[in-house]
Design a protein around this motif. Structure first.
Motif, short mmCIF file in Angstrom:
data_model
loop_
_atom_site.label_atom_id
_atom_site.label_comp_id
_atom_site.label_asym_id
_atom_site.label_seq_id
_atom_site.Cartn_x
_atom_site.Cartn_y
_atom_site.Cartn_z
N ALA A 91 -11.51 -6.98 -2.64
CA ALA A 91 -11.06 -8.27 -3.18
C ALA A 91 -12.06 -9.35 -2.77
CB ALA A 91 -9.67 -8.62 -2.64
N THR A 123 -13.06 -5.39 1.65
CA THR A 123 -11.92 -4.47 1.48
C THR A 123 -10.67 -5.08 2.09
OG1 THR A 123 -12.21 -3.27 3.56
CG2 THR A 123 -13.47 -2.48 1.66
N LEU A 124 -9.51 -4.63 1.64
CA LEU A 124 -8.25 -5.12 2.19
C LEU A 124 -8.11 -4.74 3.66
CD1 LEU A 124 -5.70 -4.48 -0.71
CD2 LEU A 124 -7.26 -6.39 -0.33
N ILE A 159 0.84 -1.20 0.00
CA ILE A 159 0.00 0.00 0.00
C ILE A 159 0.87 1.26 0.00
CG2 ILE A 159 -1.60 1.34 1.44
CD1 ILE A 159 -2.90 -1.40 2.16
N ARG A 203 -1.40 -0.98 -4.01
CA ARG A 203 -2.76 -1.25 -3.53
C ARG A 203 -3.22 -0.12 -2.63
NH1 ARG A 203 -3.40 -6.55 -4.95
NH2 ARG A 203 -1.49 -7.80 -5.06
N LYS A 204 -4.51 -0.15 -2.29
CA LYS A 204 -5.09 0.80 -1.34
C LYS A 204 -5.87 0.00 -0.29
CE LYS A 204 -7.49 3.14 -4.23
NZ LYS A 204 -7.64 3.40 -5.63
N TRP A 205 -5.96 0.55 0.91
CA TRP A 205 -6.72 -0.11 1.96
C TRP A 205 -8.17 -0.31 1.55
CZ3 TRP A 205 -4.25 -2.45 5.74
CH2 TRP A 205 -3.01 -1.98 6.16
N SER A 206 -8.68 0.60 0.72
CA SER A 206 -10.09 0.54 0.31
C SER A 206 -10.33 -0.39 -0.87
CB SER A 206 -10.58 1.95 -0.04
OG SER A 206 -9.78 2.51 -1.08
N ASP A 207 -9.25 -0.96 -1.44
CA ASP A 207 -9.44 -1.91 -2.54
C ASP A 207 -10.34 -3.06 -2.10
OD1 ASP A 207 -7.83 -0.44 -4.21
OD2 ASP A 207 -6.09 -1.77 -4.05
#
Length: 438
Positions: free
Chosen positions: A207, A229-230, A196, A201-205
């Motif tokens: 998956a 979210t991640l 991140i 990547r982003k914490w808000s991604d």
């Protein structure tokens, strides 16, 4: 492995029934003198713990179901072994006459507990939680002696952190590799935070929950593919040690990238964890369904082990985990596990803190592992634990309120021949944390 020490149980010794349900069905107040129920039940604690009051006469049915008498007796025996016989109630404080805090003096210390009393005609207790213990005239030397007397193998480290410098205050076998169970998830969190920070990547991604696993407190029975979210996956992985979230993150981030992060964070024997097993792979290989593959995995080098995992990807799944194998005692904790030394864990905590990532630090602090009373002297307290039969590991990262100094407290206990006393471990670690706070 799944950290079996749930947040409530990680507070020296925790005994709780079902307070939320009890509140919901609690009948109208029928006791004419407000406060008498709490005062009376608090005053009876010494007699309860010494067996002069019968267990079913003190606790309501919900508590007895949640904490069977055998478990209550085992926890009581553990407390008395550590702190001596209970002597007296030093202080009992309640604002509503039904729930409050009690300080109970033992021969060798004082325990703080919360007590909740029902309003039914019998005024039985539905909540009893020991939140903290302070040992009289305690010292790191005393704690070290108690660790040394435990069966199996133990190691610990209490250290002050000055940037990247680790200054030990007390230690025993701090360079020894121990099975640490879910504590290995610190390295997965570290790699997630690194990706991140790199902008990958982003914490808000979002998956999909791609890999379900055994013994998952957060994702049990969730449909595979549920979008998450991640940050949610990280929070589950750390706070309740969810294994489905963990395996999803391992596959998403990349097994070999996590292994590389473990090396860069200063793990002293990374080969012990290469290839980094997912939780479902470890559970499967330990079970009786894989008696053919397990010896091959154990004797193989890193490359051979990786080939075995990759070539049996379709077999090493949740459907093939033999849960019955884990009922009795430790299974292959010396050879089929995740390993780290106390110093390795301290270096991992240093790496995580150095990232300056608020979501990372927040994930560690959701479950502080020791309860509110033990955490009171700390401005920040993060925690990760790990356990399975024969394995206990507890690790804390804290910023002291008094002066803003940072500390690591970590301990591991392994015994390949027997199950371990979790309450004993929690008590010792809580005492080390209290000494560090001073």
């Amino acid at each position: 492995m799944k950290c079996l020490l749930m947040p409530a149980l990680l507070a020296a010794a925790t005994l709780s029934g079902a307070p939320s349900a009890a509140h919901a069905i609690q009948p109208p107040e029928v006791v004419p003198a407000q406060g008498r129920a709490f005062e009376r039940r608090a005053a009876e604690l010494v007699d309860l713990l010494t067996g002069k009051i019968a267990y079913p006469d003190y606790f309501d049915a919900a508590f007895q179901k949640a904490v069977p008498k055998e478990k209550f007796d085992a926890i009581t025996a553990s407390l008395i072994a550590q702190y001596g016989q209970p002597i007296s109630v030093e202080k009992a404080t309640s604002t509503n006459g039904r729930s409050g805090t009690v300080q109970l003096r033992f021969e060798r210390g004082v325990g703080t507990l919360s007590l909740e009393v029902g309003a039914g005609p019998d005024e039985k207790v539905f909540g009893l939680v020991f939140t903290n213990f302070e040992m009289a005239n305690d010292s790191f030397d005393k704690i070290a002696a108690e660790f040394a007397a435990l069966p199996g193998n133990t190691g610990f480290l209490v250290a002050e952190l000055d940037g990247g410098t680790i200054r030990p205050l007390a230690a025993a076998h701090a360079d020894t590799q121990f099975a640490v169970g879910s504590t290995i998830k610190l390295y997965i969190l570290d790699e997630l935070a690194a990706q991140i920070a790199a902008g990958t990547r982003k914490w808000s991604d979002v998956a999909p929950l791609s890999h379900l696993s055994f013994s998952s407190a957060g994702t049990a029975n969730w449909p595979k593919g549920t979008p998450v979210t991640l940050q949610t996956l990280a929070n589950w992985m750390i706070s309740v040690s969810d294994n489905g979230a963990t395996d999803t993150l391992i596959h998403l981030l990349g097994r070999e990238r996590i292994e590389a992060r473990m090396k860069s964070a200063g793990h002293s024997a990374p080969s012990r964890n290469i290839p980094l097993l997912t939780t479902v792979e470890a559970f499967a290989l330990k079970g009786n369904n894989f008696n053919d593959l397990r010896p091959l995995f154990i004797k193989g080098d890193d490359a051979a082990q990786r080939r075995l995992i990759e070539s049996n990807e379709n077999r090493l799944t949740l459907s093939n985990v033999d849960g019955v194998s884990f009922v009795e005692g430790p299974r292959f904790i010396d050879s089929l596990e995740w390993f780290a030394s106390p110093n390795d864990i301290a270096r991992a905590m240093v790496d995580l803190r150095a990232r300056g990532s608020a979501p990372t630090m927040s994930a560690l602090a959701i479950n502080n592992g020791v309860g509110p009373a033990a955490a009171e002297p700390w401005r920040y307290l993060g925690y990760k634990g790990g356990s399975e039969k024969g394995v206990l590991s507890m690790s804390l990262l804290g910023e002291r309120k008094a002066d803003g100094k940072w500390f690591v407290v970590t301990a591991s206990w392994n015994d390949p021949k027997a199950n371990l006393d979790a309450d004993r471990m929690v008590g010792l670690v809580t005492r080390m944390l209290a000494l560090a706070a001073k």
